[in-house]
Design a protein around this motif. Structure first.
Motif, short mmCIF file in Angstrom:
data_model
loop_
_atom_site.label_atom_id
_atom_site.label_comp_id
_atom_site.label_asym_id
_atom_site.label_seq_id
_atom_site.Cartn_x
_atom_site.Cartn_y
_atom_site.Cartn_z
N LEU A 120 0.83 -1.20 0.00
CA LEU A 120 0.00 0.00 0.00
C LEU A 120 0.86 1.25 0.00
O LEU A 120 0.54 2.25 -0.67
N ALA A 121 1.99 1.22 0.74
CA ALA A 121 2.86 2.40 0.76
C ALA A 121 3.46 2.66 -0.62
O ALA A 121 3.57 3.82 -1.07
N LYS A 122 3.83 1.59 -1.34
CA LYS A 122 4.40 1.77 -2.67
C LYS A 122 3.35 2.29 -3.66
O LYS A 122 3.62 3.18 -4.48
N LEU A 123 2.12 1.72 -3.59
CA LEU A 123 1.06 2.21 -4.47
C LEU A 123 0.69 3.65 -4.14
O LEU A 123 0.36 4.44 -5.04
N ARG A 124 0.73 4.02 -2.86
CA ARG A 124 0.35 5.39 -2.48
C ARG A 124 1.35 6.41 -3.03
O ARG A 124 0.96 7.50 -3.46
N ARG A 125 2.65 6.07 -3.01
CA ARG A 125 3.65 7.00 -3.55
C ARG A 125 3.47 7.18 -5.06
O ARG A 125 3.57 8.29 -5.60
N ALA A 126 3.19 6.07 -5.75
CA ALA A 126 2.96 6.19 -7.20
C ALA A 126 1.67 6.91 -7.51
O ALA A 126 1.58 7.67 -8.50
N TYR A 127 0.64 6.72 -6.70
CA TYR A 127 -0.66 7.36 -6.91
C TYR A 127 -0.57 8.88 -6.77
O TYR A 127 -1.27 9.62 -7.47
#
Length: 387
Positions: free
Chosen positions: A14-21
């Motif tokens: 989730l942290a990786k997807l949040r940074r890309a989002y």
């Protein structure tokens, strides 16, 4: 929610997807949402909220609320530990009652304490002392080996409740030092306690014969600071026999003999309760079958061990019980040593009290504890010798 992925892995994904989002355009954000739904098992609206959420800022150190800590285990436990073990591991109520007398002995035996530390120890509540000593507490086991004697039971009254006043009313019991094998080729411990003062008496028996039991009860009576007025026992044959009955009745002032009903543990609870702290605590569950240790054990019980128990270890006495709805509330009197209760008893002569006070002034509980350990080592070495 995807149950095959660990919580730690979900947080990392989730942290990786949040940074890309946060850096993606409109079309790429839709693809990231699809990945969050498929990987994490989120509903689409929940995935939007999770990817839009900002990481929590580090929280500033909060204020410590409530009363500051007064009783620090690192400071108090090194002092309480030797006192607690030397006093045979009492509860918090009895430990608080013995501290005023044991702390001067600790300072004379170990090291001086500053005034603040001494005040902190003396002001600690029983619950605080129990909480500090909780890591040191251990459990115990129980075993019994009563051999019923039925010959004289119909002629001897049973004891249900103690109504007599004053010292001299004893409960007695025997404890097997058998090592798990009850074959009557081992030693027994005779344990006695006075109902009103908690004065203790211990003697080692070579066997549970009528003659041997009577001889040690005679010796036990000679050591009491008051007259023997009553004797309560279980239904064992070592007590319910003609020898003991005749000795108790054929005297200028007969001694009342009563016995506890079988399968009623509360009838003989005063002495049963102390079998662990007085017998098992010192002699354990090992087998004692060498008769040469009998005089050594009796010297210990009549000397240092008996003096420590009677002069320096406070006990609690139940004063009354009240039923409050579904609860039975027990009210206890202040914790006192058997020595203090004997001094307060009007039935004890002034000469006996003066003798006890002179003896008490010469005793140091830590020296008694060292003498006990030294004699127990000699007993253990003799016990292991082949017979």
């Amino acid at each position: 929610m995807n149950t095959q992925m660990s919580a730690q892995t979900k947080r990392e994904v989730l942290a990786k997807l949040r940074r890309a989002y946060a850096r993606a355009g409109r079309l790429y954000k839709r693809q990231l949402l699809d990945q969050a739904v498929s990987l994490l098992g989120y509903h689409r609206k929940a995935a939007i909220r999770a990817l839009r959420a900002r990481p929590a800022a580090p929280r500033p150190p909060g204020l410590l609320l409530g009363r500051p800590k007064t009783y620090h285990p690192d400071t108090l436990l090194p002092i309480l530990k030797p006192i607690w073990f030397a006093a045979l591991q009492p509860c918090g109520l009895r430990l608080r009652a013995l501290l005023p007398e044991w702390l001067p002995a600790y300072e004379a035996d170990h090291r001086r304490l500053d005034a603040d530390l001494r005040h902190t120890l003396l002001s600690a509540s029983p619950r605080t002392l129990d909480r500090l000593l909780q890591p040191l507490r251990v459990g115990g086991r129980r075993r019994a080996g009563t051999r019923p004697g039925s010959l004289l039971r119909p002629s001897i009254p049973t004891r249900v409740e103690w109504t007599e006043t004053g010292p001299g009313w004893l409960e007695v019991d025997t404890v097997a030092l058998c090592g798990g094998c009850l074959d009557d080729r081992h030693l027994w411990m005779l344990d006695a306690v006075d109902i009103r003062t908690d004065w203790a008496g211990l003697r080692a028996l070579e066997n549970r014969s009528q003659h041997c039991t009577l001889a040690h009860i005679r010796d036990l009576e000679a050591s009491l600071p008051f007259a023997l007025r009553g004797l309560d026992c279980d239904n064992g044959g070592e007590f319910l026999n003609h020898h003991l009955v005749a000795w108790l009745r054929q005297r200028p002032r007969p001694v009342l003999l009563t016995w506890a009903r079988p399968w009623h543990r509360n009838d003989n609870a005063h002495v049963e309760l102390r079998n662990r702290t007085r017998v098992r605590e010192h002699f354990g569950y090992e087998r004692y079958d060498n008769p040469e240790v009998t005089p050594l054990i009796n010297a210990l019980c009549a000397g240092a061990l008996g003096q420590l128990i009677n002069h320096f270890l406070p006990t609690l006495k139940l004063e009354q019980k009240q039923r409050r709805g579904q609860r039975l509330v027990r009210q206890y009197g202040p914790a006192q040593t058997p020595y203090a209760r004997v001094l307060a008893a009007a039935e004890v002569s002034a000469e006996t009290k003066a003798r006890l006070q002179a003896l008490h002034a010469t005793l140091n509980p830590f020296q008694l504890a060292r003498d006990i350990e030294r004699q127990k080592k000699a007993i253990e070495a003799r016990r292991r010798l082949p017979t």
